[in-house]
Scaffold this motif. Structure first.
Motif, mmCIF file in Angstrom:
data_model
loop_
_atom_site.group_PDB
_atom_site.id
_atom_site.type_symbol
_atom_site.label_atom_id
_atom_site.label_comp_id
_atom_site.label_asym_id
_atom_site.label_seq_id
_atom_site.Cartn_x
_atom_site.Cartn_y
_atom_site.Cartn_z
ATOM 1 N N GLN A 81 -36.174 -10.719 -28.416
ATOM 2 C CA GLN A 81 -36.983 -11.651 -27.882
ATOM 3 C C GLN A 81 -36.903 -13.212 -28.494
ATOM 4 N N ASN A 82 -35.827 -13.557 -29.007
ATOM 5 C CA ASN A 82 -35.875 -15.039 -30.011
ATOM 6 C C ASN A 82 -35.114 -15.809 -28.961
ATOM 7 N N LYS A 83 -35.491 -16.163 -27.788
ATOM 8 C CA LYS A 83 -34.601 -16.642 -26.386
ATOM 9 C C LYS A 83 -33.846 -18.627 -26.996
ATOM 10 N N PRO A 84 -34.536 -19.126 -28.216
ATOM 11 C CA PRO A 84 -33.843 -20.476 -28.388
ATOM 12 C C PRO A 84 -32.710 -19.572 -29.150
ATOM 13 N N ALA A 85 -33.196 -18.910 -30.009
ATOM 14 C CA ALA A 85 -32.032 -18.769 -30.882
ATOM 15 C C ALA A 85 -31.144 -18.453 -30.431
ATOM 16 N N SER A 86 -31.140 -17.534 -29.090
ATOM 17 C CA SER A 86 -29.571 -16.528 -28.511
ATOM 18 C C SER A 86 -29.460 -17.785 -27.769
ATOM 19 N N LYS A 87 -30.241 -18.617 -27.029
ATOM 20 C CA LYS A 87 -29.699 -19.916 -26.251
ATOM 21 C C LYS A 87 -28.428 -20.767 -26.919
ATOM 22 N N LEU A 88 -28.627 -20.772 -28.716
ATOM 23 C CA LEU A 88 -28.645 -21.832 -29.476
ATOM 24 C C LEU A 88 -26.745 -21.553 -30.082
ATOM 25 N N TYR A 89 -27.082 -20.159 -29.547
ATOM 26 C CA TYR A 89 -26.036 -19.474 -30.605
ATOM 27 C C TYR A 89 -24.286 -19.181 -29.072
ATOM 28 N N GLN A 90 -25.117 -19.105 -28.151
ATOM 29 C CA GLN A 90 -24.181 -18.978 -27.039
ATOM 30 C C GLN A 90 -23.273 -20.100 -26.247
ATOM 31 N N LYS A 91 -24.488 -21.076 -26.936
ATOM 32 C CA LYS A 91 -23.959 -23.273 -26.034
ATOM 33 C C LYS A 91 -22.980 -23.308 -27.129
ATOM 34 N N PHE A 92 -22.934 -21.785 -28.745
ATOM 35 C CA PHE A 92 -21.844 -22.389 -29.142
ATOM 36 C C PHE A 92 -20.532 -21.613 -29.721
ATOM 37 N N ASN A 93 -20.452 -20.115 -28.501
ATOM 38 C CA ASN A 93 -19.855 -19.986 -27.594
ATOM 39 C C ASN A 93 -19.840 -18.146 -28.499
ATOM 40 N N PHE A 94 -20.698 -18.257 -29.252
ATOM 41 C CA PHE A 94 -21.160 -17.503 -29.811
ATOM 42 C C PHE A 94 -21.482 -15.730 -28.259
ATOM 43 N N LYS A 95 -20.313 -14.917 -29.475
ATOM 44 C CA LYS A 95 -21.048 -13.884 -28.023
ATOM 45 C C LYS A 95 -21.736 -11.958 -28.689
ATOM 46 N N GLU A 96 -22.520 -11.905 -27.653
ATOM 47 C CA GLU A 96 -23.012 -11.013 -28.089
ATOM 48 C C GLU A 96 -22.113 -9.936 -28.616
ATOM 49 N N VAL A 97 -22.127 -8.971 -29.711
ATOM 50 C CA VAL A 97 -21.348 -7.818 -30.104
ATOM 51 C C VAL A 97 -22.143 -6.657 -30.285
ATOM 52 N N ARG A 98 -23.820 -6.203 -30.453
ATOM 53 C CA ARG A 98 -24.603 -5.679 -31.049
ATOM 54 C C ARG A 98 -25.807 -6.242 -31.337
ATOM 55 N N GLN A 99 -26.521 -4.844 -30.664
ATOM 56 C CA GLN A 99 -27.896 -5.051 -30.067
ATOM 57 C C GLN A 99 -29.269 -2.844 -31.173
ATOM 58 N N TRP A 100 -29.656 -3.500 -32.267
ATOM 59 C CA TRP A 100 -30.364 -1.980 -32.892
ATOM 60 C C TRP A 100 -32.234 -2.819 -32.870
ATOM 61 N N ASP A 101 -32.777 -1.088 -33.288
ATOM 62 C CA ASP A 101 -33.766 -1.487 -33.426
ATOM 63 C C ASP A 101 -34.004 -1.824 -34.845
ATOM 64 N N THR A 102 -34.817 -2.525 -35.258
ATOM 65 C CA THR A 102 -34.698 -1.984 -36.880
ATOM 66 C C THR A 102 -35.862 -0.978 -37.159
ATOM 67 N N ASP A 103 -35.705 -1.218 -38.385
ATOM 68 C CA ASP A 103 -37.015 0.215 -39.181
ATOM 69 C C ASP A 103 -39.012 -0.665 -39.410
ATOM 70 N N HIS A 104 -38.684 -2.516 -38.650
ATOM 71 C CA HIS A 104 -40.248 -2.370 -38.782
ATOM 72 C C HIS A 104 -40.313 -2.843 -37.460
ATOM 73 N N GLY A 105 -39.270 -2.470 -36.097
ATOM 74 C CA GLY A 105 -40.007 -2.716 -35.051
ATOM 75 C C GLY A 105 -39.877 -3.413 -34.064
ATOM 76 N N VAL A 106 -38.660 -4.370 -34.720
ATOM 77 C CA VAL A 106 -37.308 -5.775 -33.967
ATOM 78 C C VAL A 106 -36.347 -4.941 -33.204
ATOM 79 N N ARG A 107 -36.635 -5.497 -31.899
ATOM 80 C CA ARG A 107 -34.731 -5.200 -31.759
ATOM 81 C C ARG A 107 -34.143 -6.892 -32.388
#
Length: 149
Positions: free
Chosen positions: A115-141
């Motif tokens: 849900q940290n959209k500003p960070a994700s947008k920044l990384y995508q501007k630098f051509n980073f590609k999503e490789v994985r998603q997961w849920d942490t034990d403290h409730g954050v995806r």
């Protein structure tokens, strides 16, 4: 100006931790996280860290910090934080450019809360590609990004 931070110096470590704390407090709100481990990171962890820290200074004030783990062919961005009073001023962008330009890695990786959209947008501007998603034990995806050259 970006410079390497001597995190073993207690005064510098305190200054860094302050930026981490105010930045992660905002991220915790974005993620609706009640128990957010980065906010519980003790000062000792910064001082004794095996990672490398670079700071972005604006008017002689530490505005942002990037923490990296660098090996021969890969660089992982452990953390990228900006003090809220410096949001939307290009600090994170300049820190990202610095890392990508100054480290001759084949692969760069970074993670953030989904849900940290500003960070994700920044990384995508630098051509980073999503490789994985997961849920942490403290409730954050979380989401992991990768840049291959």
């Amino acid at each position: 100006m970006i410079k390497k931070l001597q995190h073993t110096n207690l005064e510098i470590a305190r200054e860094m931790r302050t930026v981490f704390q105010v930045s992660y407090a905002v991220e915790a709100q974005l993620l609706n996280a009640v128990n957010f481990p980065p906010l519980q990171r003790p000062l000792k962890n910064y001082v004794e860290s095996n990672t490398t820290f670079f700071g972005y200074y604006k008017n002689q004030e530490l505005a942002g910090v990037v923490e990296i783990s660098h090996q021969k062919t890969a660089t992982h961005i452990n953390s990228l934080v900006v003090a809220p009073k410096f949001f939307r001023q290009g600090v994170a962008k300049q820190l990202m450019e610095f890392v990508i330009t100054n480290f001759d890695s084949e692969v760069f990786t970074v993670e953030t809360g989904l849900q940290n959209k500003p960070a994700s947008k920044l990384y995508q501007k630098f051509n980073f590609k999503e490789v994985r998603q997961w849920d942490t034990d403290h409730g954050v995806r979380k989401i992991r990004f990768k840049l291959s050259r």
